[in-house]
Scaffold this motif. Sequence first.
Motif, short mmCIF file in Angstrom:
data_model
loop_
_atom_site.label_atom_id
_atom_site.label_comp_id
_atom_site.label_asym_id
_atom_site.label_seq_id
_atom_site.Cartn_x
_atom_site.Cartn_y
_atom_site.Cartn_z
N ASP A 158 0.85 -1.19 0.00
CA ASP A 158 0.00 0.00 0.00
C ASP A 158 0.89 1.24 0.00
O ASP A 158 1.87 1.31 0.76
N ALA A 160 0.61 4.21 1.23
CA ALA A 160 0.72 4.86 2.54
C ALA A 160 1.63 4.06 3.46
O ALA A 160 2.44 4.63 4.22
N HIS A 164 5.21 5.22 5.15
CA HIS A 164 5.44 5.09 6.59
C HIS A 164 6.74 4.32 6.85
O HIS A 164 7.56 4.73 7.69
N ASP A 182 3.34 9.38 -2.60
CA ASP A 182 2.47 10.33 -1.89
C ASP A 182 1.28 10.71 -2.76
O ASP A 182 0.14 10.82 -2.27
N ALA A 183 1.52 10.90 -4.06
CA ALA A 183 0.42 11.21 -4.97
C ALA A 183 -0.56 10.05 -5.07
O ALA A 183 -1.78 10.25 -5.11
N ALA A 185 -1.08 7.76 -2.69
CA ALA A 185 -1.76 7.63 -1.40
C ALA A 185 -2.86 8.66 -1.23
O ALA A 185 -3.86 8.41 -0.56
N SER A 186 -2.68 9.83 -1.85
CA SER A 186 -3.66 10.90 -1.70
C SER A 186 -4.64 10.97 -2.86
O SER A 186 -5.42 11.91 -2.97
N GLY A 187 -4.57 9.97 -3.76
CA GLY A 187 -5.53 9.90 -4.86
C GLY A 187 -5.32 10.91 -5.96
O GLY A 187 -6.26 11.26 -6.68
N ARG A 188 -4.07 11.37 -6.15
CA ARG A 188 -3.80 12.38 -7.17
C ARG A 188 -3.29 11.76 -8.47
O ARG A 188 -2.81 12.48 -9.34
N ASP A 190 -5.02 9.86 -11.06
CA ASP A 190 -6.22 9.32 -11.70
C ASP A 190 -6.39 10.00 -13.06
O ASP A 190 -6.32 11.22 -13.16
N SER A 240 10.30 16.21 2.29
CA SER A 240 8.92 16.23 1.81
C SER A 240 8.46 17.63 1.45
O SER A 240 7.33 17.82 1.02
#
Length: 242
Positions: A158, A160, A164, A182-183, A185-188, A190, A240
């Motif tokens: 996963d 995220a 971690h 990170d993109a 994990a945050s749904g960016r 698509d 980050s």
Amino acid sequence: MGCGGLGSPERCAGRDRNDRRSRRLAVDLRARWESVHAGDGRWTPPVARPAATVVLRRGALVLLLERSMTMSFAPGMNVFPGGGVSKDDLASADPLLACAIRETKEEVDIAVPVCHLFDRWVTPEVEDQRFDVSFFVADTEEVGRLTTTEAVAMRWIDPAEALHSHRDGFLPMLRPTVLILDALASGRVDGQPTAPPVPKLPRRRLDGRWDVVHAETNDVLVSGVAGPDRAESDGSSMTSEL
């Protein structure tokens, strides 16, 4: 960095060797950055070789490969499948896409049906080996298997959880990998981008901070963020803030 968690035994065995190499490189890298900024010709950045990689998704999971500690570029780093454009790729109508599909099949035995270009990063100018990497995104139902000697492990994870583990020191990655996870994990990530991605080049300033510049125009995209003293390919990652 600890040797527990998701780190492989090979990475633990090679960690000290890599850290010693990093310390030896530190003085040379500072001199190279000074030359880059002065434009005095003491250091000539190698040409960045075209390359492609595939961010492969299987449902909510993404595929990462742990590179062998014997590799000269990014040893021990967790990366997406990919590699440099070959002569055969150049014969294709889209060499970067051909490279992405070929490398994924060669490294993890997964046939990529459809993928789209998502991001583009260029290796910092002080590196001995440099790549201009196009990042593609693709979905699959296949699990695949590790079929390359350039990596010692593969894992579906996963995004995220991967982030971690990276922050806890168990999954070392270069900064572009972190940003793309990170993109994810945050749904960016698509749909297909409406414009080609900007080629981003991290450049260390003489005050120790980092800028991210447009690799073709030198326009500053992000200014003055914290970053590593070591080479990007030697196991460091920018913060980050990028």
